[in-house]
Enzyme design. Structure first.
Site, PDB file in Angstrom:
ATOM      1  N   GLY A 188       4.471   7.152  -7.691  1.00  0.00           N
ATOM      2  CA  GLY A 188       3.371   7.506  -6.846  1.00  0.00           C
ATOM      3  C   GLY A 188       3.684   7.847  -5.455  1.00  0.00           C
ATOM      4  N   ASP A 240      -7.405  -2.124  -8.159  1.00  0.00           N
ATOM      5  CA  ASP A 240      -7.473  -0.951  -7.794  1.00  0.00           C
ATOM      6  C   ASP A 240      -7.203  -0.561  -6.223  1.00  0.00           C
ATOM      7  OD1 ASP A 240      -9.152   1.570  -9.049  1.00  0.00           O
ATOM      8  OD2 ASP A 240      -9.905   1.724  -6.682  1.00  0.00           O
ATOM      9  N   LYS A 266      10.804  -2.011  -0.738  1.00  0.00           N
ATOM     10  CA  LYS A 266       9.337  -2.445  -0.826  1.00  0.00           C
ATOM     11  C   LYS A 266       9.307  -3.787  -0.596  1.00  0.00           C
ATOM     12  CE  LYS A 266       5.296  -0.674  -3.455  1.00  0.00           C
ATOM     13  NZ  LYS A 266       5.064   0.030  -4.739  1.00  0.00           N
ATOM     14  N   HIS A 319       1.044  -4.022  -0.096  1.00  0.00           N
ATOM     15  CA  HIS A 319      -0.503  -4.198  -0.256  1.00  0.00           C
ATOM     16  C   HIS A 319      -0.850  -5.035  -1.405  1.00  0.00           C
ATOM     17  CE1 HIS A 319       0.830  -0.547  -2.238  1.00  0.00           C
ATOM     18  NE2 HIS A 319      -0.281  -0.440  -2.873  1.00  0.00           N
ATOM     19  N   ARG A 320      -0.005  -4.623  -2.495  1.00  0.00           N
ATOM     20  CA  ARG A 320       0.090  -5.496  -3.829  1.00  0.00           C
ATOM     21  C   ARG A 320       0.389  -6.848  -3.675  1.00  0.00           C
ATOM     22  NH1 ARG A 320       1.961  -1.807  -6.251  1.00  0.00           N
ATOM     23  NH2 ARG A 320      -0.051  -0.889  -6.641  1.00  0.00           N
ATOM     24  N   LYS A 349       2.929  -0.667 -11.788  1.00  0.00           N
ATOM     25  CA  LYS A 349       1.840  -1.813 -11.087  1.00  0.00           C
ATOM     26  C   LYS A 349       2.078  -2.999 -11.848  1.00  0.00           C
ATOM     27  CE  LYS A 349      -2.218   0.496  -9.805  1.00  0.00           C
ATOM     28  NZ  LYS A 349      -3.583   0.756  -9.719  1.00  0.00           N
ATOM     29  N   GLU A 390     -13.511   4.272 -14.649  1.00  0.00           N
ATOM     30  CA  GLU A 390     -13.772   4.271 -13.282  1.00  0.00           C
ATOM     31  C   GLU A 390     -14.918   4.683 -12.807  1.00  0.00           C
ATOM     32  OE1 GLU A 390      -9.903   4.498 -11.247  1.00  0.00           O
ATOM     33  OE2 GLU A 390     -10.752   5.288  -9.687  1.00  0.00           O
ATOM     34  N   THR A 399      -3.963  -2.685 -16.982  1.00  0.00           N
ATOM     35  CA  THR A 399      -3.675  -1.460 -16.377  1.00  0.00           C
ATOM     36  C   THR A 399      -3.021  -0.583 -17.428  1.00  0.00           C
ATOM     37  OG1 THR A 399      -2.341  -0.564 -14.486  1.00  0.00           O
ATOM     38  CG2 THR A 399      -1.398  -2.480 -15.641  1.00  0.00           C
ATOM     39  N   ASN A 445      -0.842   1.634 -16.058  1.00  0.00           N
ATOM     40  CA  ASN A 445       0.111   1.840 -15.122  1.00  0.00           C
ATOM     41  C   ASN A 445       1.150   0.718 -15.214  1.00  0.00           C
ATOM     42  OD1 ASN A 445       1.926   2.077 -12.803  1.00  0.00           O
ATOM     43  ND2 ASN A 445       0.221   3.258 -11.590  1.00  0.00           N
TER      44      ASN A 445
HETATM   45  P1  IMP Z   1      -5.404   3.382  -9.381  1.00  0.00           P
HETATM   46  O1  IMP Z   1      -5.618   2.313  -8.503  1.00  0.00           O
HETATM   47  O2  IMP Z   1      -4.946   3.294 -10.723  1.00  0.00           O
HETATM   48  O3  IMP Z   1      -6.695   4.105  -9.223  1.00  0.00           O
HETATM   49  O4  IMP Z   1      -4.288   4.161  -8.555  1.00  0.00           O
HETATM   50  C1  IMP Z   1      -4.293   4.561  -7.232  1.00  0.00           C
HETATM   51  C2  IMP Z   1      -3.041   5.629  -7.073  1.00  0.00           C
HETATM   52  O5  IMP Z   1      -2.687   5.345  -5.772  1.00  0.00           O
HETATM   53  C3  IMP Z   1      -1.822   5.261  -8.351  1.00  0.00           C
HETATM   54  O6  IMP Z   1      -2.216   6.217  -9.367  1.00  0.00           O
HETATM   55  C4  IMP Z   1      -0.832   5.857  -7.445  1.00  0.00           C
HETATM   56  O7  IMP Z   1      -0.671   7.021  -7.334  1.00  0.00           O
HETATM   57  C5  IMP Z   1      -1.191   5.339  -5.890  1.00  0.00           C
HETATM   58  N1  IMP Z   1      -0.494   4.111  -5.814  1.00  0.00           N
HETATM   59  C6  IMP Z   1      -1.224   2.841  -5.741  1.00  0.00           C
HETATM   60  N2  IMP Z   1      -0.336   1.723  -5.319  1.00  0.00           N
HETATM   61  C7  IMP Z   1       0.777   2.540  -5.031  1.00  0.00           C
HETATM   62  C8  IMP Z   1       1.984   1.861  -4.689  1.00  0.00           C
HETATM   63  O8  IMP Z   1       2.527   0.713  -4.541  1.00  0.00           O
HETATM   64  N3  IMP Z   1       2.937   2.982  -4.410  1.00  0.00           N
HETATM   65  C9  IMP Z   1       2.908   4.171  -4.829  1.00  0.00           C
HETATM   66  N4  IMP Z   1       1.591   4.813  -5.074  1.00  0.00           N
HETATM   67  C10 IMP Z   1       0.494   3.804  -5.439  1.00  0.00           C
END
Ligand code: IMP
Length: 180
Positions: free
Chosen positions: A142, A69, A160, A165-166, A16, A40, A11, A13
């Site tokens: 986010g 994702d 949290k 969801h994670r 995450k 993507e 990732t 991020n």
């Molecule tokens: P991707 O999965 O990297 O495409 O990102 C999805 C987007 O959703 C991220 O860039 C965040 O902005 C948002 N996002 C995903 N999971 C979370 C979370 O647990 N908290 C806050 N924002 C989230």
């Protein structure tokens, strides 16, 4: 001494990764950070996007790997921003989302964790139902400051823990991981 990891999380991020590392530590898995940008594919399916990213990541890292994702799906916007959550956050942000909503504020976060190691290819999906707050509350990353999970009064930015969801998707993953 170099640390040895059970598997890697690809990732770009850092938020995450830090969350996933802590969660998987609780299940006895030592997660390494494979920081990279992955392409993507254009798709309405988070699962297809995640599966494709897992293969790309394995080709770069050559180690057992997971990718995630995820997205925020808002009922009154027919599931928007969904697979476009990252782009929408960068463009209109939380302020823009709040301006789009009126009475119906129901929303959910969905996470797909995809694992790939050449031999096994598996994906795990989980969701958390909730609603969008009326203002930005807290300083999380986010959409955390505008998402309130069901049965809570606090946004994800304020609390949290083990309900995200994670967390749920990684729990499903780790049950499978130890059984495979
Ligand atoms: P991707 O999965 O990297 O495409 O990102 C999805 C987007 O959703 C991220 O860039 C965040 O902005 C948002 N996002 C995903 N999971 C979370 C979370 O647990 N908290 C806050 N924002 C989230």
């Amino acid at each position: 001494m170099p640390q040895s990891f059970d598997l890697f999380f690809a990732t770009s991020n850092n938020h995450k990764f830090q969350e996933a590392k802590k969660i998987l530590e609780g299940f006895g898995i030592n997660l390494g950070f494979f920081k990279c940008e992955l392409e993507e594919i254009q798709s309405n399916s988070l699962k297809e996007i995640a599966k494709n990213k897992a293969v790309q990541a394995f080709q770069k890292c050559k180690k057992p790997i997971i990718v995630e994702d995820d997205g925020l799906f808002i009922d009154s916007l027919n599931g928007f921003p969904g697979p476009y959550s990252s782009y929408v956050f960068k463009t209109i942000g939380n302020k823009g989302i709040l301006q789009l909503l009126k009475q119906n504020r129901k929303a959910k976060f969905i996470s797909i964790i995809s694992f790939y190691d050449k031999k096994n290819r598996e994906s795990f999906e989980s969701k958390v139902d909730g609603k969008i707050s009326r203002s930005i509350i807290g300083t999380g990353w986010g959409y955390d400051p505008i998402f309130i999970p069901l049965k809570s009064t606090k946004t994800f930015a304020e609390s949290k823990n083990n309900i995200s969801h994670r967390f749920k998707a990684l729990k499903k993953f780790s049950n499978w991981y130890f059984d495979k």
